[in-house]
Design a protein around this motif. Structure first.
Motif, PDB file in Angstrom:
ATOM      1  N   ARG A  46      14.978  -8.799  44.827  1.00  0.00           N
ATOM      2  CA  ARG A  46      13.779  -7.756  44.878  1.00  0.00           C
ATOM      3  C   ARG A  46      14.177  -6.681  46.159  1.00  0.00           C
ATOM      4  NH1 ARG A  46       7.941 -10.086  43.623  1.00  0.00           N
ATOM      5  NH2 ARG A  46       8.358 -11.059  41.522  1.00  0.00           N
ATOM      6  N   THR A  47      13.788  -5.736  45.881  1.00  0.00           N
ATOM      7  CA  THR A  47      14.085  -4.744  47.251  1.00  0.00           C
ATOM      8  C   THR A  47      13.344  -5.271  48.336  1.00  0.00           C
ATOM      9  OG1 THR A  47      13.381  -2.663  45.583  1.00  0.00           O
ATOM     10  CG2 THR A  47      13.064  -2.410  47.894  1.00  0.00           C
ATOM     11  N   GLY A  48      14.196  -5.165  49.385  1.00  0.00           N
ATOM     12  CA  GLY A  48      14.016  -5.623  50.670  1.00  0.00           C
ATOM     13  C   GLY A  48      14.581  -7.056  50.984  1.00  0.00           C
ATOM     14  N   GLY A  49      15.171  -7.655  50.167  1.00  0.00           N
ATOM     15  CA  GLY A  49      15.771  -8.930  50.123  1.00  0.00           C
ATOM     16  C   GLY A  49      17.293  -8.892  50.469  1.00  0.00           C
ATOM     17  N   SER A  50      17.941 -10.004  50.571  1.00  0.00           N
ATOM     18  CA  SER A  50      19.281 -10.079  50.934  1.00  0.00           C
ATOM     19  C   SER A  50      20.079 -10.998  50.118  1.00  0.00           C
ATOM     20  CB  SER A  50      19.223 -10.745  52.266  1.00  0.00           C
ATOM     21  OG  SER A  50      18.450  -9.911  53.505  1.00  0.00           O
TER      22      SER A  50
ATOM     23  N   ARG B 138      22.541  -2.099  57.205  1.00  0.00           N
ATOM     24  CA  ARG B 138      21.827  -2.873  56.380  1.00  0.00           C
ATOM     25  C   ARG B 138      23.104  -3.870  56.167  1.00  0.00           C
ATOM     26  NH1 ARG B 138      20.342  -1.308  51.551  1.00  0.00           N
ATOM     27  NH2 ARG B 138      21.674   0.380  51.387  1.00  0.00           N
TER      28      ARG B 138
ATOM     29  N   ASN C 124      21.590  -6.920  53.568  1.00  0.00           N
ATOM     30  CA  ASN C 124      20.109  -7.106  54.105  1.00  0.00           C
ATOM     31  C   ASN C 124      19.244  -5.477  53.790  1.00  0.00           C
ATOM     32  OD1 ASN C 124      20.623  -9.342  55.149  1.00  0.00           O
ATOM     33  ND2 ASN C 124      21.054  -8.611  57.168  1.00  0.00           N
ATOM     34  N   SER C 125      18.091  -5.859  53.533  1.00  0.00           N
ATOM     35  CA  SER C 125      17.224  -4.768  53.197  1.00  0.00           C
ATOM     36  C   SER C 125      17.705  -3.992  52.113  1.00  0.00           C
ATOM     37  CB  SER C 125      17.329  -3.506  54.371  1.00  0.00           C
ATOM     38  OG  SER C 125      16.585  -4.450  55.470  1.00  0.00           O
TER      39      SER C 125
ATOM     40  N   LYS D 170      18.246  -2.171  48.452  1.00  0.00           N
ATOM     41  CA  LYS D 170      17.471  -1.060  47.765  1.00  0.00           C
ATOM     42  C   LYS D 170      17.846  -1.101  46.222  1.00  0.00           C
ATOM     43  CE  LYS D 170      17.663   1.817  51.695  1.00  0.00           C
ATOM     44  NZ  LYS D 170      18.114   3.032  52.538  1.00  0.00           N
TER      45      LYS D 170
ATOM     46  N   SER E 281      12.955  -3.139  41.679  1.00  0.00           N
ATOM     47  CA  SER E 281      11.888  -2.430  42.634  1.00  0.00           C
ATOM     48  C   SER E 281      10.644  -3.101  42.497  1.00  0.00           C
ATOM     49  CB  SER E 281      11.842  -1.017  42.189  1.00  0.00           C
ATOM     50  OG  SER E 281      11.527  -0.862  40.596  1.00  0.00           O
TER      51      SER E 281
END
Length: 123
Positions: A13-17, A66, A83-84, A86, A123
């Motif tokens: 998901r968005t923000g994941g790593s 990132r 990371n982070s 998008k 997203s």
């Protein structure tokens, strides 16, 4: 001859790593290594590169701050910590090795390529 195999891709998901790994069958000591990606309908683009000893690192502006790349020459591996994430990071990610010369932003400068690993960021 160097055979490269990427792993670690997946759905996040968005923000994941995610942490991508590139394992070489031959020695990568002395080889500049790079990461590229190709999104659907787009050309392959530069993501990151690391010099033969890890002393120099380069990143595309879109991932700077990132993503982090590193290498372990003793284990013949290169990693890309992402990371982070998008949605625009969604792509197939490729590891590449260059036989001669320093790191490069250009895919045509690299001699060996992995098969790629798919990264999908929802997203």
């Amino acid at each position: 001859q160097v055979h490269l195999v990427e792993s670690g891709g997946g759905l996040v998901r968005t923000g994941g790593s995610l942490r991508l790994s590139c394992l070489a069958s031959g020695r990568i000591l002395g080889l500049a290594m790079g990461w590229f990606r190709q999104a659907p309908g787009k050309e392959r683009e530069f993501v990151a590169a690391i010099s033969w000893n890890g002393g120099s690192l380069y990143y595309a502006d879109s991932v700077k701050g990132r993503f982090t790349t590193s290498r372990d020459n003793a284990k013949n591996t290169v990693t890309l910590q992402m990371n982070s994430l998008k949605p625009e990071d969604t792509a197939i990610y490729y590891c590449a090795a260059r036989r001669f010369g320093s790191t490069s932003y250009y895919s045509t400068d690299y001699d060996y390529w992995g098969q790629g690993t798919r990264v999908t960021v929802s997203s």
